[in-house]
Design a protein around this motif. Structure first.
Motif, PDB file in Angstrom:
ATOM      1  N   THR A 146       8.168  -6.349  -1.588  1.00 36.35           N
ATOM      2  CA  THR A 146       8.990  -5.886  -0.462  1.00 36.35           C
ATOM      3  C   THR A 146       9.417  -4.440  -0.671  1.00 36.35           C
ATOM      4  OG1 THR A 146       9.821  -8.122  -0.052  1.00 36.35           O
ATOM      5  CG2 THR A 146      11.098  -6.294   0.862  1.00 36.35           C
ATOM      6  N   LEU A 147       9.830  -4.125  -1.882  1.00 36.87           N
ATOM      7  CA  LEU A 147      10.237  -2.753  -2.211  1.00 36.87           C
ATOM      8  C   LEU A 147       9.060  -1.798  -2.071  1.00 36.87           C
ATOM      9  CD1 LEU A 147      12.450  -0.830  -3.360  1.00 36.87           C
ATOM     10  CD2 LEU A 147      11.584  -1.403  -5.648  1.00 36.87           C
ATOM     11  N   LEU A 148       7.912  -2.180  -2.603  1.00 39.07           N
ATOM     12  CA  LEU A 148       6.717  -1.343  -2.520  1.00 39.07           C
ATOM     13  C   LEU A 148       6.323  -1.108  -1.069  1.00 39.07           C
ATOM     14  CD1 LEU A 148       4.269   0.077  -3.825  1.00 39.07           C
ATOM     15  CD2 LEU A 148       3.143  -2.153  -3.911  1.00 39.07           C
ATOM     16  N   ASN A 149       6.353  -2.153  -0.257  1.00 41.71           N
ATOM     17  CA  ASN A 149       5.972  -2.042   1.151  1.00 41.71           C
ATOM     18  C   ASN A 149       6.921  -1.128   1.923  1.00 41.71           C
ATOM     19  OD1 ASN A 149       4.359  -2.873   3.491  1.00 41.71           O
ATOM     20  ND2 ASN A 149       6.230  -3.925   4.139  1.00 41.71           N
ATOM     21  N   SER A 150       8.191  -1.153   1.558  1.00 43.78           N
ATOM     22  CA  SER A 150       9.175  -0.311   2.255  1.00 43.78           C
ATOM     23  C   SER A 150       8.965   1.169   1.951  1.00 43.78           C
ATOM     24  CB  SER A 150      10.597  -0.725   1.863  1.00 43.78           C
ATOM     25  OG  SER A 150      10.858  -0.431   0.486  1.00 43.78           O
ATOM     26  N   HIS A 151       8.461   1.468   0.755  1.00 41.70           N
ATOM     27  CA  HIS A 151       8.243   2.860   0.361  1.00 41.70           C
ATOM     28  C   HIS A 151       6.800   3.328   0.574  1.00 41.70           C
ATOM     29  CE1 HIS A 151      12.242   3.230  -1.121  1.00 41.70           C
ATOM     30  NE2 HIS A 151      12.081   2.500  -2.206  1.00 41.70           N
ATOM     31  N   CYS A 152       5.884   2.362   0.663  1.00 40.60           N
ATOM     32  CA  CYS A 152       4.465   2.707   0.807  1.00 40.60           C
ATOM     33  C   CYS A 152       3.803   1.681   1.736  1.00 40.60           C
ATOM     34  CB  CYS A 152       3.789   2.719  -0.570  1.00 40.60           C
ATOM     35  SG  CYS A 152       2.082   3.294  -0.559  1.00 40.60           S
ATOM     36  N   PRO A 153       4.016   1.818   3.058  1.00 43.07           N
ATOM     37  CA  PRO A 153       3.507   0.825   4.017  1.00 43.07           C
ATOM     38  C   PRO A 153       1.980   0.662   4.006  1.00 43.07           C
ATOM     39  CG  PRO A 153       5.142   2.257   5.044  1.00 43.07           C
ATOM     40  CD  PRO A 153       4.816   2.861   3.716  1.00 43.07           C
ATOM     41  N   ASP A 154       1.257   1.702   3.564  1.00 45.97           N
ATOM     42  CA  ASP A 154      -0.211   1.610   3.556  1.00 45.97           C
ATOM     43  C   ASP A 154      -0.753   1.229   2.170  1.00 45.97           C
ATOM     44  OD1 ASP A 154       0.392   3.950   2.263  1.00 45.97           O
ATOM     45  OD2 ASP A 154      -1.130   5.166   3.282  1.00 45.97           O
ATOM     46  N   TYR A 155       0.072   0.544   1.369  1.00 44.75           N
ATOM     47  CA  TYR A 155      -0.347   0.242  -0.003  1.00 44.75           C
ATOM     48  C   TYR A 155      -1.586  -0.651  -0.051  1.00 44.75           C
ATOM     49  CZ  TYR A 155       1.590  -4.541  -0.054  1.00 44.75           C
ATOM     50  OH  TYR A 155       1.839  -5.872   0.193  1.00 44.75           O
ATOM     51  N   LYS A 156      -1.748  -1.522   0.942  1.00 44.34           N
ATOM     52  CA  LYS A 156      -2.922  -2.401   0.946  1.00 44.34           C
ATOM     53  C   LYS A 156      -4.210  -1.609   1.160  1.00 44.34           C
ATOM     54  CE  LYS A 156      -0.730  -6.753   2.260  1.00 44.34           C
ATOM     55  NZ  LYS A 156      -0.707  -7.881   3.229  1.00 44.34           N
ATOM     56  N   GLN A 157      -4.147  -0.562   1.996  1.00 42.58           N
ATOM     57  CA  GLN A 157      -5.322   0.294   2.204  1.00 42.58           C
ATOM     58  C   GLN A 157      -5.678   1.030   0.922  1.00 42.58           C
ATOM     59  OE1 GLN A 157      -2.781  -0.173   4.305  1.00 42.58           O
ATOM     60  NE2 GLN A 157      -3.215   0.624   6.362  1.00 42.58           N
ATOM     61  N   ALA A 158      -4.640   1.479   0.193  1.00 43.62           N
ATOM     62  CA  ALA A 158      -4.874   2.170  -1.080  1.00 43.62           C
ATOM     63  C   ALA A 158      -5.480   1.213  -2.109  1.00 43.62           C
ATOM     64  CB  ALA A 158      -3.564   2.757  -1.608  1.00 43.62           C
ATOM     65  N   GLN A 159      -4.956  -0.008  -2.157  1.00 34.96           N
ATOM     66  CA  GLN A 159      -5.503  -1.010  -3.074  1.00 34.96           C
ATOM     67  C   GLN A 159      -6.952  -1.311  -2.728  1.00 34.96           C
ATOM     68  OE1 GLN A 159      -2.760  -4.290  -2.654  1.00 34.96           O
ATOM     69  NE2 GLN A 159      -1.457  -3.586  -4.340  1.00 34.96           N
ATOM     70  N   ALA A 160      -7.252  -1.407  -1.427  1.00 36.84           N
ATOM     71  CA  ALA A 160      -8.616  -1.701  -0.984  1.00 36.84           C
ATOM     72  C   ALA A 160      -9.569  -0.578  -1.384  1.00 36.84           C
ATOM     73  CB  ALA A 160      -8.637  -1.915   0.533  1.00 36.84           C
ATOM     74  N   TRP A 161      -9.085   0.681  -1.294  1.00 36.47           N
ATOM     75  CA  TRP A 161      -9.923   1.818  -1.682  1.00 36.47           C
ATOM     76  C   TRP A 161     -10.235   1.739  -3.179  1.00 36.47           C
ATOM     77  CZ3 TRP A 161     -10.775   5.810  -4.884  1.00 36.47           C
ATOM     78  CH2 TRP A 161     -11.650   6.818  -4.470  1.00 36.47           C
TER      79      TRP A 161
END
Length: 217
Positions: free
Chosen positions: A194-209
């Protein structure tokens, strides 16, 4: 009989350890008392897991570079030798070219230079993101981790893999923010996500890359 591309190493350890490498090879480390029958039973038990790991690595995409190209910030840059730049490296982000007198196509020379670029860029980004997100850290190190993109210790010391300088800037930011979040929550709990998503909403795209192209860095 061992499956294709599989090696078994016996060591003075208590438990067996199984690893699937990016090239699809399987490495099995077992206690000295393990018999060939024990090995076969373990590999049979883990066969589906091995198959899924191999499939995961097969889906990764290798970024192909030409002979005179380098990877920087997620893009291909053409390298040109130039005697004009004795003590510096000229980077043109518009034309995506790099000029230098040193041979940056040499693996050793290139790694040394990329580490210096990573050290400067990552430190600046970490300081800005730390201030903006109100997540403080103690010290930051540029490392050569084999299996991690970043790490945060209990003392709030952050380590970032220098190879990330080859990734897009949003991926670099994600890894930095990920480790900054660990200064508050060490484990990957729901609260951490939740904390990560609030500060980095596109984290899943970065993980996918990273999942897709990480083996090119």
């Amino acid at each position: 009989m061992l499956p294709e591309n599989c090696s078994v190493t016996r060591r003075d350890v208590k438990n067996a350890r199984l690893r699937v490498c990016e090239d699809g090879s399987v490495q099995l480390f077992v206690p000295l008392a393990f018999t060939d029958e024990d090995v076969e039973k373990l590999l049979e038990k883990k066969s589906q897991w091995i198959a899924s790991k191999r499939q995961f690595f097969e889906q990764k995409t290798k970024i192909q570079l030409r002979r005179n190209e380098m990877l920087l910030f997620g893009n291909r840059y053409a390298y040109f030798y130039s005697s004009k730049y004795q003590n510096k490296v000229l980077i043109n982000h518009e034309s995506r070219t790099i000029q230098a007198k040193r041979n940056l196509l040499d693996a050793v020379v290139q790694e040394k230079w990329l580490k210096s670029v990573a050290r400067k860029y990552v430190l600046e980004r970490a300081e800005k993101l730390s201030a903006a997100l109100l997540l403080s850290y103690n010290k930051l190190y540029i490392r050569s981790q084999k299996r991690k993109w970043g790490n945060c210790s209990s003392e709030k010391n952050i380590s970032i893999n220098w190879r990330l300088i080859k990734a897009p800037d949003f991926v670099i930011d994600y890894v930095i923010i990920h480790e900054l979040c660990h200064t508050l929550i060490m484990k990957h709990t729901a609260k951490f996500t939740t904390l990560l998503n609030s500060h980095c909403p596109d984290y899943k795209q970065a993980q996918a890359w990273l999942d897709k192209y990480g083996n090119s860095l």
